[in-house]
Design a protein around this motif. Structure first.
Motif, PDB file in Angstrom:
ATOM      1  N   VAL A   1       4.454  -3.749   0.386  1.00 17.94           N
ATOM      2  CA  VAL A   1       3.796  -3.006  -0.694  1.00 17.94           C
ATOM      3  C   VAL A   1       3.996  -1.509  -0.483  1.00 17.94           C
ATOM      4  O   VAL A   1       3.721  -0.999   0.609  1.00 17.94           O
ATOM      5  CB  VAL A   1       2.289  -3.333  -0.737  1.00 17.94           C
ATOM      6  N   PRO A   2       4.461  -0.769  -1.491  1.00 20.32           N
ATOM      7  CA  PRO A   2       4.593   0.691  -1.342  1.00 20.32           C
ATOM      8  C   PRO A   2       3.232   1.358  -1.149  1.00 20.32           C
ATOM      9  O   PRO A   2       2.209   0.859  -1.638  1.00 20.32           O
ATOM     10  CB  PRO A   2       5.228   1.125  -2.677  1.00 20.32           C
ATOM     11  N   PHE A   3       3.223   2.478  -0.421  1.00 20.93           N
ATOM     12  CA  PHE A   3       1.976   3.187  -0.158  1.00 20.93           C
ATOM     13  C   PHE A   3       1.243   3.552  -1.452  1.00 20.93           C
ATOM     14  O   PHE A   3       0.035   3.372  -1.559  1.00 20.93           O
ATOM     15  CB  PHE A   3       2.252   4.468   0.638  1.00 20.93           C
ATOM     16  N   PHE A   4       1.998   4.049  -2.426  1.00 19.90           N
ATOM     17  CA  PHE A   4       1.343   4.541  -3.643  1.00 19.90           C
ATOM     18  C   PHE A   4       0.731   3.385  -4.435  1.00 19.90           C
ATOM     19  O   PHE A   4      -0.354   3.532  -5.016  1.00 19.90           O
ATOM     20  CB  PHE A   4       2.330   5.334  -4.498  1.00 19.90           C
ATOM     21  N   ALA A   5       1.411   2.214  -4.436  1.00 17.20           N
ATOM     22  CA  ALA A   5       0.871   1.067  -5.165  1.00 17.20           C
ATOM     23  C   ALA A   5      -0.401   0.557  -4.508  1.00 17.20           C
ATOM     24  O   ALA A   5      -1.400   0.269  -5.188  1.00 17.20           O
ATOM     25  CB  ALA A   5       1.922  -0.043  -5.232  1.00 17.20           C
ATOM     26  N   PHE A   6      -0.392   0.447  -3.186  1.00 18.11           N
ATOM     27  CA  PHE A   6      -1.576  -0.020  -2.474  1.00 18.11           C
ATOM     28  C   PHE A   6      -2.720   0.981  -2.628  1.00 18.11           C
ATOM     29  O   PHE A   6      -3.883   0.590  -2.774  1.00 18.11           O
ATOM     30  CB  PHE A   6      -1.234  -0.235  -1.001  1.00 18.11           C
ATOM     31  N   GLY A   7      -2.399   2.262  -2.596  1.00 20.09           N
ATOM     32  CA  GLY A   7      -3.424   3.276  -2.785  1.00 20.09           C
ATOM     33  C   GLY A   7      -4.070   3.184  -4.152  1.00 20.09           C
ATOM     34  O   GLY A   7      -5.296   3.312  -4.288  1.00 20.09           O
ATOM     35  N   MET A   8      -3.278   2.947  -5.187  1.00 23.21           N
ATOM     36  CA  MET A   8      -3.839   2.824  -6.533  1.00 23.21           C
ATOM     37  C   MET A   8      -4.699   1.572  -6.671  1.00 23.21           C
ATOM     38  O   MET A   8      -5.710   1.578  -7.382  1.00 23.21           O
ATOM     39  CB  MET A   8      -2.705   2.828  -7.562  1.00 23.21           C
TER      40      MET A   8
END
Length: 357
Positions: free
Chosen positions: A173-180
Motif C-alpha cells: 500500500v502506498p504511504f499516501f493511500a494508507f494515510g488517506m
C-alpha cells in the motif's frame, strides 16, 4: 596505489558518479521553476503595490529585480536598460552562476511568498518536524518488522500464515493511500484523532505539558500511516532472508547437535541483518524527504507542507531550496550505503580485483 586498495577504487568510482548526478540535479533544480509563465516579482508586487503610486511601485519593483538577480547592473549599481528604457534581463547562465555561488555560501535566497524571510529560515523551521515524524517511525518500524519477520520464518505455522499476508498487504500500500484511509476513518468518520496539524491551533510551541500532549495527540495518525507500512516491508524482507539462512548448513548442523532454539535464532538473525542494515542506513539518510506526501495529507508542518505551500504560491526560491535539500540527502544516503557495502561485502573487493586483470 588504487590497485592495492580495491575498496578505495570502488568508493572513488561511485563517488564520481554521484558527483555527476548532483551537478545534473542542481541544473534541473534551477531550471524547472523558471519554465513556468509566472513572474515571481509580479507575485510580490501584487501584495505590496496596492497602496503605492506609480513611481513608488516602479522603484519597489526595480529593487526586487536587483535583489533576486533578474536584471543586469551597471558599475554604479543602477539597473542597465536597453534603448527602449526597459531593464536588461540577466542571462540564464549568469543567474545559474550566481545561484551556485549563493548555495556554496549557504544562502538559498529570499522567499517570494513570505518576503522578506530567508529560505534557510523556512527550512530550518520545517526540518525538525519532518525528522520528529520520520526518525521514530523508521527506527521502530525497522526493529518491529525485523523481529516479526525472523519469528515468522523460524516459527512458521499459524504465526507465519497470519503475519505474512498482513505484512505483504501493508508493504504494497502506498504511504499516501494508507494515510488517506486512516484520515478518513479515524479522523473524519469516527473523530478519534485530529485531521490536520501538528498541535492545536491556539497553542504556541514550547516545552510544557499542554503543548506536548497536544503534539502527541496529533502525532498518532501520521506516525501509524508510515510505521505500519515500514514494519510490513521490513518483515517481508527479513522473513525471506531468514528462510534462506534456515537452509544453510550451519543451521542444520546446529539443530542436529541440539543447540538451543534461541541461540540458533540469534545467529540466524545476525547473519540475515546485512541487507536490513543497508536498508536502515538508506532510510535514515532519506528521512528528510521521505514523508513529504504524508505531511501534505495531514497538513503536518514539515518540509512537505513547506514545499506544497511554495508550489501553490509559485515561491520558486523555496521550491529550489527544499528540492536541493532532499536531493542532497538522498545522494548522501545512497553514497553512504555504497561505502558501507564496500567495507562489509567481500564480493565488492573481489569484483574490483577481478577488474584489474
Amino acid at each position: 596505489m588504487l590497485k592495492a586498495h580495491p575498496t578505495a577504487r570502488y568508493i572513488l568510482g561511485r563517488g564520481g558518479w554521484y558527483l555527476v548526478t548532483f551537478v545534473v540535479a542542481v541544473i534541473i533544480n534551477f531550471s524547472l521553476p523558471r519554465l513556468g509563465a509566472s513572474n515571481p516579482i509580479d507575485i510580490i508586487m501584487g501584495k505590496v503595490a496596492g497602496g503605492l503610486d506609480t513611481e513608488a511601485a516602479q522603484e519597489k519593483e526595480e529593487a526586487y529585480l536587483k535583489e533576486f538577480g533578474l536584471v543586469e547592473l551597471r558599475a554604479d549599481g543602477s539597473i542597465a536598460r536597453d534603448s527602449a528604457g526597459a531593464p536588461v534581463r540577466t542571462p540564464a547562465w549568469k543567474q545559474f552562476r550566481d545561484y551556485v555561488l549563493m548555495v556554496l555560501r549557504g544562502d538559498l535566497g529570499t522567499s517570494i511568498l513570505n518576503y522578506p524571510r530567508k529560505v534557510m529560515d523556512i527550512i530550518r523551521e520545517a526540518v525538525p518536524w519532518t525528522i520528529a515524524l520520520q526518525f521514530p517511525t523508521i527506527i521502530f518500524g525497522w526493529i518491529v518488522g525485523n523481529v516479526l519477520g525472523a519469528l515468522a520464518a523460524y516459527r512458521r505455522g499459524v504465526f507465519d500464515r497470519v503475519l505474512f499476508p498482513i505484512a505483504l498487504l501493508l508493504s504494497a500500500v502506498p504511504f499516501f493511500a494508507f494515510g488517506m484511509i486512516l484520515l478518513y476513518q479515524f479522523a473524519i468518520t469516527w473523530e478519534w484523532f485530529p485531521a490536520i496539524g501538528a498541535y492545536a491551533g491556539d497553542l504556541v510551541p514550547g516545552f510544557n505539558w499542554t503543548f506536548i500532549s497536544s503534539a502527541a495527540y496529533h502525532y498518532v495518525l501520521p506516525f501509524f500511516s508510515i510505521f505500519l507500512i515500514l514494519a510490513g516491508g521490513q518483515a517481508i524482507g527479513m522473513r525471506s532472508m531468514c528462510i534462506y539462512e534456515l537452509g544453510t548448513d550451519y543451521v542444520k548442523y546446529a539443530k542436529w547437535l541440539g543447540v538451543r532454539e534461541n541461540t540458533i535464532l540469534f545467529y540466524m538473525f545476525r547473519n540475515a541483518m546485512l541487507p536490513q542494515l543497508t536498508g536502515l542506513a538508506l532510510a535514515l539518510g532519506m528521512m528528510v524527504g521521505g514523508a513529504l506526501i504524508t505531511e501534505m495529507i495531514f497538513s503536518y508542518p514539515g518540509l512537505g507542507m513547506a514545499m506544497l505551500t511554495a508550489i501553490q504560491g509559485n515561491d520558486y526560491t523555496v521550491i529550489q531550496g527544499c528540492t536541493l535539500l532532499v536531493t542532497m540527502c538522498v545522494l548522501v544516503a545512497n553514497f553512504s550505503v555504497d561505502i558501507l557495502i564496500g567495507f562489509l561485502d567481500p564480493r565488492v573487493r573481489a569484483g574490483q580485483k577481478g577488474g584489474e586483470k
